[in-house]
Enzyme design. Structure first.
Site, mmCIF file in Angstrom:
data_model
loop_
_atom_site.group_PDB
_atom_site.id
_atom_site.type_symbol
_atom_site.label_atom_id
_atom_site.label_comp_id
_atom_site.label_asym_id
_atom_site.label_seq_id
_atom_site.Cartn_x
_atom_site.Cartn_y
_atom_site.Cartn_z
ATOM 1 N N GLU A 26 -14.348 -48.830 -14.166
ATOM 2 C CA GLU A 26 -15.353 -49.553 -13.382
ATOM 3 C C GLU A 26 -15.886 -48.676 -12.241
ATOM 4 O O GLU A 26 -16.007 -49.115 -11.100
ATOM 5 C CB GLU A 26 -14.782 -50.872 -12.848
ATOM 6 C CG GLU A 26 -14.494 -51.872 -13.955
ATOM 7 C CD GLU A 26 -14.126 -53.249 -13.450
ATOM 8 O OE1 GLU A 26 -14.636 -54.229 -14.014
ATOM 9 O OE2 GLU A 26 -13.341 -53.353 -12.491
ATOM 10 N N GLU A 65 -13.186 -55.768 -21.158
ATOM 11 C CA GLU A 65 -12.355 -56.634 -20.323
ATOM 12 C C GLU A 65 -12.943 -58.038 -20.390
ATOM 13 O O GLU A 65 -13.799 -58.402 -19.592
ATOM 14 C CB GLU A 65 -12.294 -56.160 -18.864
ATOM 15 C CG GLU A 65 -11.378 -54.996 -18.617
ATOM 16 C CD GLU A 65 -11.117 -54.756 -17.127
ATOM 17 O OE1 GLU A 65 -11.259 -55.721 -16.331
ATOM 18 O OE2 GLU A 65 -10.789 -53.621 -16.778
#
Length: 566
Positions: free
Chosen positions: A158, A234
């Site tokens: 991320e 995710e």
């Protein structure tokens, strides 16, 4: 040998379209004696892949002392995944977030003076190259094109939410390819335009992280990546808990509908989490977005497998959805059964006289290279001190304040407390607990302890002695209260220890540190994995920081993680 590649619209396994249906399972959050059980149950839910982060600070808590033993044997974990006929995705960071201590970065690294984390910086990059080469030494021979089962490796984590240093990302790719990683490389970001643009490079496959509104999020992902398979790497099916909050859950039927929408769109998925596990020991992270919130010991995450590895309503709901899109085994795992209920008498544990080794100065955990969670600070108050006000720049993260050995109050970072009224006395002591290192954003690697200045009645105290306090020597430490007991089992068994009525502290069963407990909640039980126990005599040790010593330990039938927040 098999091949795994990225096609125009699909992942290609041996040249044929393949959908990845994966679940997150962190080997370092599960006792290694339970790895095979959790992996098998993932297959029974219909998953074909297991994904795991790699926690650098778990493998190398001290610089140069790398460990792959016991619960850190990543190679064995990947081999168990392969033995179950499943593929694997590896996400080595080096930053992982994951509600894990310091986001996975070692404190010896983040304490390096002047270091610039997660960007182009010589000291940081030299250390992470050494780390990545160690990880890839394990992963490379287990890639699918070498007869193994690893199909994807992720670059950073991320990153678009943190930075946009493309040279840094390129260096990670260089090290990864140079270390023999040949499978496709991915990145993950929340599907927002700025994050997707900042967090990847050409040649890396973009994936998204989200838990709802699949069509909208996938459309954003597709706008940034016109070809290739869509993947949510995710898929958030639950959430984590923090001390002082509520236990987070998500409705199983709602989560299943969101998963159905994602799979109906033709996307691949990695369910975060399939099985959350536990922040054993003192490995929990923390968040600080204006208020410091340390993560609980339990990382149950309201996942399809609960903290003890039992299938939940969400397990069966997800299994039904997956069966619409892929083959699912006919076998299902047995439902969980109540764990043994019994009580154990506890008695104060005698300890030898303490032999502290104080160091002069108001020093942090980093200054001392102290990997534990407790420091004691001592100073002499002015002659004839008749009482006054203690003021501290910042406490990271909680301090118990004593005058002449008598507790007079606490200072809490969470409550933004900086001052306390002191009674008359001659010696001031503060026992400071590091409650969990922030795992997100720009507070990564911050110093822990008393952050000065520290003043009494407006006058800064200059003469301090700082002493590391070790849990391993808890019975000999005057700051800690320790009780212990024994119990017998017919055979090894999962257990749930009820900490209701206790204050704040730590528990060991045998020599295994289960983790932290705290009356602040929401968590009320600590999970004891069966492999920690034995047939016959077992021991329990409670290290208490606040309340009178407990005289009884009560083991209960099921977990109690607190009032729900849905």
């Amino acid at each position: 040998m098999s091949t795994f590649a990225i096609g125009d619209r699909d992942f290609l396994l041996d040249g044929r379209p393949h959908r990845v249906i994966s679940g997150a399972l962190h080997y370092f959050r599960v006792h290694p004696g339970d790895w095979a059980d959790r992996i098998r149950k993932a297959r029974l839910m219909g998953l074909n892949t297991i994904e795991t982060y790699v926690a650098w600070n778990a493998h190398e808590p001290v610089e140069g002392q790398w460990s792959e033993s016991d619960g850190l044997d990543l190679g064995r974990f990947l081999d168990l995944v392969a033995a179950e006929g499943m593929h694997a995705i590896v996400r080595p960071g080096p930053y992982i977030c994951a509600e894990w201590h310091n986001g996975g970065l070692p404190t010896w690294l983040t304490a390096t003076p002047g270091i610039r984390l997660r960007r182009t910086d010589a000291a940081y990059q030299a250390a992470l190259e050494t780390y990545l080469r160690r990880v890839y030494g394990i992963v490379a021979p287990r890639q699918i094109d070498r007869g193994g089962n690893v199909i994807l490796v992720q670059i950073e984590n991320e990153y678009g939410a943190y930075g946009s240093d493309k040279d840094y990302l390129a260096e990670l790719v260089r090290v990864t390819r140079d270390a023999g990683i040949t499978v496709p490389l991915t990145t993950v970001d929340q599907p927002e335009d700025d994050m997707l643009a900042a967090g990847s490079l050409p040649g890396l496959h973009l994936t998204g992280s989200f838990g709802s509104r699949a069509q909208e999020r996938l459309a954003t992902l597709r706008a940034h990546q016109p070809t290739g398979p869509l993947m949510c790497s995710e898929f958030w099916d639950g959430w984590f808990d923090w001390w002082g909050g509520q236990h987070h859950t998500t409705d199983a039927a709602t989560a299943a509908r969101e998963l159905d929408d994602l799979l109906a769109a033709g996307a691949s998925v990695n369910i975060y989490m399939f099985h959350g596990g536990t922040n054993f020991g003192t490995t929990n992270g923390a968040n600080d977005k204006g208020r410091y919130l340390p993560i609980t010991t339990s990382y149950d995450y309201d996942a399809p497998l609960d903290e003890a590895g039992d299938p939940t309503e969400k397990f069966h709901a997800f299994r039904e959805v997956i069966a619409k899109y892929a083959p699912v085994p006919s076998e299902t795992p047995a439902a969980g059964s109540p764990r043994p209920e019994f009580t154990v008498d506890l008695a104060a544990a005698p300890g030898a006289p303490a032999t502290p080794s104080p160091v002069d100065g108001l020093l942090t955990f980093e200054d001392l290279g102290h990997a534990g969670t407790l420091l004691r600070y001592d100073t002499d108050l002015p002659d004839g001190f008749a009482g006054g006000v203690l003021e501290v720049g910042e406490v990271r993260d909680q301090a118990w304040v004593s005058v002449d050995g008598i507790r007079v109050g606490t200072l809490s970072r969470t409550r933004h407390e900086h001052a306390l009224r002191l009674p008359a006395g001659g010696r001031l002591s503060l026992l400071v607990e590091e409650q969990g290192r922030v795992n997100y954003d720009d507070r990564l690697g911050e110093a822990k302890g008393l952050i000065g200045p520290v003043a009494v009645d407006g006058v800064e105290r200059a003469q301090w002695r700082t002493t590391p306090v070790l849990l391993a020597e808890a019975a000999a430490a005057p700051e800690l209260m320790v009780s212990a007991g024994t119990f017998d089992l017919e055979s090894p068994s999962d257990l749930f220890l009820d900490t209701t009525g206790w204050g704040k502290g730590y528990v060991l069963v045998g020599d295994f540190l289960l983790g932290r407990y705290w009356s602040n909640g929401p968590q009320r039980t600590l999970y004891v994995p069966a492999p920690v126990t034995r047939a016959g005599r077992n021991t329990i040790t409670v290290i208490e920081l606040e309340q009178p010593l407990p005289v009884t330990a009560r083991f209960v039938r099921a977990a109690e993680l607190g009032p729900l927040h849905e």
